[in-house]
Design a protein around this motif. Structure first.
Motif, PDB file in Angstrom:
ATOM      1  N   MET A   1     -32.203 -33.495  51.724  1.00 41.35           N
ATOM      2  CA  MET A   1     -33.227 -32.790  50.886  1.00 41.35           C
ATOM      3  C   MET A   1     -33.037 -33.632  48.792  1.00 41.35           C
ATOM      4  SD  MET A   1     -33.947 -30.641  53.013  1.00 41.35           S
ATOM      5  CE  MET A   1     -34.854 -29.226  52.442  1.00 41.35           C
ATOM      6  N   ASP A   3     -35.415 -32.332  45.694  1.00 42.06           N
ATOM      7  CA  ASP A   3     -35.910 -31.266  44.895  1.00 42.06           C
ATOM      8  C   ASP A   3     -37.376 -32.149  44.428  1.00 42.06           C
ATOM      9  OD1 ASP A   3     -34.113 -28.993  45.506  1.00 42.06           O
ATOM     10  OD2 ASP A   3     -32.812 -30.126  44.641  1.00 42.06           O
ATOM     11  N   ALA A  21     -42.454 -29.579  52.449  1.00 40.67           N
ATOM     12  CA  ALA A  21     -41.572 -28.451  52.727  1.00 40.67           C
ATOM     13  C   ALA A  21     -41.451 -28.730  54.364  1.00 40.67           C
ATOM     14  CB  ALA A  21     -42.095 -27.109  52.476  1.00 40.67           C
ATOM     15  N   TYR A  26     -37.453 -32.332  51.874  1.00 38.98           N
ATOM     16  CA  TYR A  26     -37.865 -32.017  49.993  1.00 38.98           C
ATOM     17  C   TYR A  26     -37.717 -30.453  50.603  1.00 38.98           C
ATOM     18  CZ  TYR A  26     -39.862 -36.373  50.348  1.00 38.98           C
ATOM     19  OH  TYR A  26     -40.513 -37.524  50.491  1.00 38.98           O
ATOM     20  N   ARG A  27     -37.129 -29.941  49.457  1.00 42.45           N
ATOM     21  CA  ARG A  27     -37.192 -28.482  48.549  1.00 42.45           C
ATOM     22  C   ARG A  27     -38.478 -28.699  47.285  1.00 42.45           C
ATOM     23  NH1 ARG A  27     -31.959 -28.816  48.947  1.00 42.45           N
ATOM     24  NH2 ARG A  27     -31.242 -29.805  47.244  1.00 42.45           N
ATOM     25  N   GLY A  46     -39.665 -21.248  52.425  1.00 44.76           N
ATOM     26  CA  GLY A  46     -39.312 -22.519  52.240  1.00 44.76           C
ATOM     27  C   GLY A  46     -39.877 -22.523  50.687  1.00 44.76           C
TER      28      GLY A  46
END
Length: 366
Positions: A1, A3, A21, A26-27, A46
């Motif tokens: 993941m 950011d 998302a 990916y955050r 999310g």
């Protein structure tokens, strides 16, 4: 993941955030000046939100610290501030701007940055440059590269033959600023809204005319290699004449906020749009003068729970695909990266890039 931060909770930023998302890789945090805009985001679960005055010095530094990348889907006049914050924070930077001055500033920052700076990752500039460069590389010697793109209503019903599908600020800016072109081998500036032409595709007649920014960095890339290079925006016939009357005869090019207010209160938006992409390249190969054309129409479609317009699909898919290629190590991790540095087949093979490949595309050679 990884950011990432998306700047701008508008029409495009919301789709970029939702796509990233939803991929599971990916955050995503979305930043906007307006809390109301953040509250109205049409995204899945999310996605974090953060209100900040983007134009204030240092406002983004804390938000960007430790992140993988920042993606700007903000109005063009905020782009430079975001790029400078990315440079200070050492994060990768991607944007969607068609503004020439903003891209020049991004290139300056990239010269000393520890991360990648990739401006113009949308449709035009963006995907259009990837297509044009791919076609151009197939020739031994180039003659002309002509790039045409338009985001149009499927069902025009007003005198402008137009509905708002994109940033109003961006449309006005590209109608007002000088345009780059290569004419008889020389890089020159040509006036916006001029050199109008008509052409037909699939039985529909369109007009096209000069607008600013669509060439991206391709003018510098092909300088000295091509006789003719130009970019023009596609509209339905009649649009250019009315806009020129507003901009020139009524002087609204000098009162852009007035024009923006008029357009946003008189011209409705639509989700029923079509993006037309039309690139024609001619040149010599094995001693013969040949031409190759890429023609593509992308329509609005459903993504998850939301209907997304064609301009949302194409623009968001462009920047998401470039981010993916960067995250996969397919692009350099430092310095200035041009759209034309990305191979068309690599782009279209990407999970986000496939949104172009799955559309109503024809690829012709003659």
């Amino acid at each position: 993941m990884k950011d990432v931060v998306v700047i701008g909770a508008g029409k495009i930023g919301s789709v970029v955030s939702d796509m990233l998302a939803g991929s599971g890789d990916y955050r995503v945090a979305v930043v906007d000046n307006s809390q109301a805009q953040l509250d109205a985001l049409e995204v899945g679960e999310g996605v974090a939100t953060h209100q900040a005055e983007i134009s204030e010095p240092g406002a983004l530094d804390g938000v960007l610290s430790g992140k993988f990348a920042v993606l700007s889907a903000a109005p063009f006049h905020l782009t430079t501030s975001i790029a400078e914050a990315a440079a200070r924070s050492g994060v990768h930077y991607l944007d969607l701007t068609e503004d020439v001055a903003s891209t020049r500033r991004a290139k300056e920052l990239a010269a000393t940055a520890q991360s990648a700076f990739i401006p113009q990752c949308g449709l035009a500039p963006g995907f259009i440059s990837i297509v044009a460069n791919d076609l151009a590389k197939r020739f031994d010697r180039l003659e002309s590269v002509r790039m045409r793109v338009g985001a149009l209503p499927q069902y025009p019903s007003n005198a402008l033959n137009y509905n708002l599908t994109w940033s109003t600020d961006g449309v006005i800016n590209e109608y007002c600023e000088p345009c780059e072109a290569i004419v008889e081998g020389e890089l020159v500036e040509v006036p916006p809204m001029e050199e109008r032409e008509e052409f037909s595709l699939d039985g529909i007649t369109y007009e096209a005319f000069n607008t600013s920014g669509g060439l991206g960095t391709l003018a510098d890339t092909l300088k000295g290699k091509v006789r003719t290079l130009n970019y023009r925006t596609i509209r339905y016939p009649g649009h250019a004449a009315i806009m020129k009357a507003l901009l020139n005869d009524l002087g609204l090019r000098h009162r852009r906020e007035v024009l923006k207010d008029i357009l946003e209160n008189a011209v409705p938006a639509t989700m029923q749009d079509v993006v037309v992409i039309f690139v024609t390249v001619s040149g010599h190969r094995n001693g013969r003068l040949l031409q190759e054309t890429y023609a593509n129409k992308v329509y609005s479609r459903q993504f998850g729970a939301h209907l997304r317009s064609a301009i949302q699909v194409t623009t968001a898919s462009g920047i998401c695909a470039v981010l993916d290629l960067l995250a996969e190590g397919r692009l350099p991790s430092r310095g200035f990266i041009r759209q034309e540095d990305i191979a068309l087949d690599v782009f279209l093979a990407n999970r986000f890039g496939r949104n172009y490949a799955l559309s109503n595309m024809t690829h012709l050679a003659a």
